[in-house]
Design a protein around this motif. Structure first.
Motif, PDB file in Angstrom:
ATOM      1  N   GLU A   1     -75.168 -52.820  21.036  1.00 25.01           N
ATOM      2  CA  GLU A   1     -74.344 -53.148  19.874  1.00 25.01           C
ATOM      3  C   GLU A   1     -73.853 -51.862  19.182  1.00 25.01           C
ATOM      4  O   GLU A   1     -74.577 -50.855  19.142  1.00 25.01           O
ATOM      5  CB  GLU A   1     -75.145 -53.990  18.875  1.00 25.01           C
ATOM      6  CG  GLU A   1     -75.611 -55.339  19.425  1.00 25.01           C
ATOM      7  CD  GLU A   1     -74.459 -56.260  19.774  1.00 25.01           C
ATOM      8  OE1 GLU A   1     -73.383 -56.144  19.147  1.00 25.01           O
ATOM      9  OE2 GLU A   1     -74.615 -57.087  20.691  1.00 25.01           O
ATOM     10  N   PRO A   2     -72.632 -51.896  18.632  1.00 30.37           N
ATOM     11  CA  PRO A   2     -72.078 -50.684  17.992  1.00 30.37           C
ATOM     12  C   PRO A   2     -72.975 -50.112  16.898  1.00 30.37           C
ATOM     13  O   PRO A   2     -73.094 -48.888  16.759  1.00 30.37           O
ATOM     14  CB  PRO A   2     -70.748 -51.178  17.408  1.00 30.37           C
ATOM     15  CG  PRO A   2     -70.375 -52.356  18.263  1.00 30.37           C
ATOM     16  CD  PRO A   2     -71.671 -53.004  18.651  1.00 30.37           C
ATOM     17  N   GLU A   3     -73.636 -50.988  16.115  1.00 32.58           N
ATOM     18  CA  GLU A   3     -74.502 -50.472  15.042  1.00 32.58           C
ATOM     19  C   GLU A   3     -75.756 -49.792  15.578  1.00 32.58           C
ATOM     20  O   GLU A   3     -76.439 -49.063  14.849  1.00 32.58           O
ATOM     21  CB  GLU A   3     -74.890 -51.600  14.070  1.00 32.58           C
ATOM     22  CG  GLU A   3     -75.660 -52.749  14.701  1.00 32.58           C
ATOM     23  CD  GLU A   3     -74.762 -53.857  15.211  1.00 32.58           C
ATOM     24  OE1 GLU A   3     -75.289 -54.951  15.477  1.00 32.58           O
ATOM     25  OE2 GLU A   3     -73.537 -53.623  15.347  1.00 32.58           O
ATOM     26  N   GLN A   4     -76.072 -50.032  16.872  1.00 28.39           N
ATOM     27  CA  GLN A   4     -77.236 -49.390  17.486  1.00 28.39           C
ATOM     28  C   GLN A   4     -76.873 -48.093  18.215  1.00 28.39           C
ATOM     29  O   GLN A   4     -77.756 -47.403  18.713  1.00 28.39           O
ATOM     30  CB  GLN A   4     -77.895 -50.357  18.479  1.00 28.39           C
ATOM     31  CG  GLN A   4     -78.419 -51.645  17.868  1.00 28.39           C
ATOM     32  CD  GLN A   4     -79.549 -51.409  16.886  1.00 28.39           C
ATOM     33  OE1 GLN A   4     -80.388 -50.536  17.095  1.00 28.39           O
ATOM     34  NE2 GLN A   4     -79.578 -52.181  15.817  1.00 28.39           N
ATOM     35  N   GLN A   5     -75.611 -47.795  18.286  1.00 25.96           N
ATOM     36  CA  GLN A   5     -75.161 -46.610  19.016  1.00 25.96           C
ATOM     37  C   GLN A   5     -75.264 -45.372  18.129  1.00 25.96           C
ATOM     38  O   GLN A   5     -74.265 -44.782  17.707  1.00 25.96           O
ATOM     39  CB  GLN A   5     -73.731 -46.826  19.526  1.00 25.96           C
ATOM     40  CG  GLN A   5     -73.608 -47.938  20.544  1.00 25.96           C
ATOM     41  CD  GLN A   5     -72.175 -48.197  20.975  1.00 25.96           C
ATOM     42  OE1 GLN A   5     -71.283 -47.387  20.738  1.00 25.96           O
ATOM     43  NE2 GLN A   5     -71.943 -49.330  21.619  1.00 25.96           N
TER      44      GLN A   5
END
Length: 200
Positions: A70-74
């Motif tokens: 997920e983008p927020e985990q990148q």
């Protein structure tokens, strides 16, 4: 002999009791054949088929987005503890990267090691735009590495035609991606052979 007569009398009486509707002549005929077939057939055991648990197909995995981050985990900072774990794992695997350790022995262990969490740099590439990419390996597939950079960008770098370097405790190792086209699980069981020439 007296024993055989007793046995014959017993068998005759047994058959008479077991099959009361059968005539004496038929019983005597059975006895003269010296073989008695009892009408009992064992039940055939039906083998129960073990049901194999089916996993997801490649299409289902893509639809469920199982391998997508997920983008927020990148975030590079999120995966730094993973890198610390990887360093400890390699030190344990190589029994400590001591100065007197033989490089080819360490290289052999690194070929089969799990690289999730390693910091790698693309040092050579037939595509100049890949050169200089540095980051933590988040996912390793058969043909690509997914790398998170310090700028919090997720890069998908192909193994083919690329050379990667990784450094740990002063020991630098090079990964020739073209010879590394395997999944991590397959690589751990593969026997690598030393080759004279290595190209991109």
């Amino acid at each position: 002999p007296q024993g055989s007569e007793k046995a014959k009398t017993f068998v005759h009486a047994f058959l008479k009791r077991s099959m009361p509707k059968m005539k004496d002549e038929a019983i005597q005929d059975m006895l003269t054949r010296k073989a008695v077939v009892l009408e009992h057939y064992p039940k055939k055991k039906t083998k129960q088929k073990m049901k194999k648990t089916k996993g997801f197909t490649a299409k289902q995995r893509r639809e469920l987005r199982l391998f997508e981050i997920e983008p927020e985990q990148q975030k590079y900072a999120i995966f730094l503890p993973l890198h610390e774990l990887w360093k400890q794992y390699i030190r344990d695997l190589c029994h400590g990267l001591k100065p007197d350790a033989q490089p080819h022995m360490i290289q052999g262990k690194l070929l089969k090691a799990d690289l999730h969490g390693a910091i790698v740099t693309v040092t050579k590439s037939k595509c100049p735009s890949y050169v200089g990419i540095t980051g933590i390996i988040l996912q390793e597939f058969k043909h690509v590495f997914k790398i998170i950079t310090k700028e919090d960008k997720l890069k998908v770098v192909p193994k083919l035609n690329n050379v990667f370097s990784l450094e740990l405790d002063g020991f630098v190792s090079y990964i020739y991606g073209s010879k590394f086209l395997l999944r991590a699980s397959e690589r751990s069981a593969k026997k690598f052979k030393l080759k004279g020439t290595i190209d991109l």
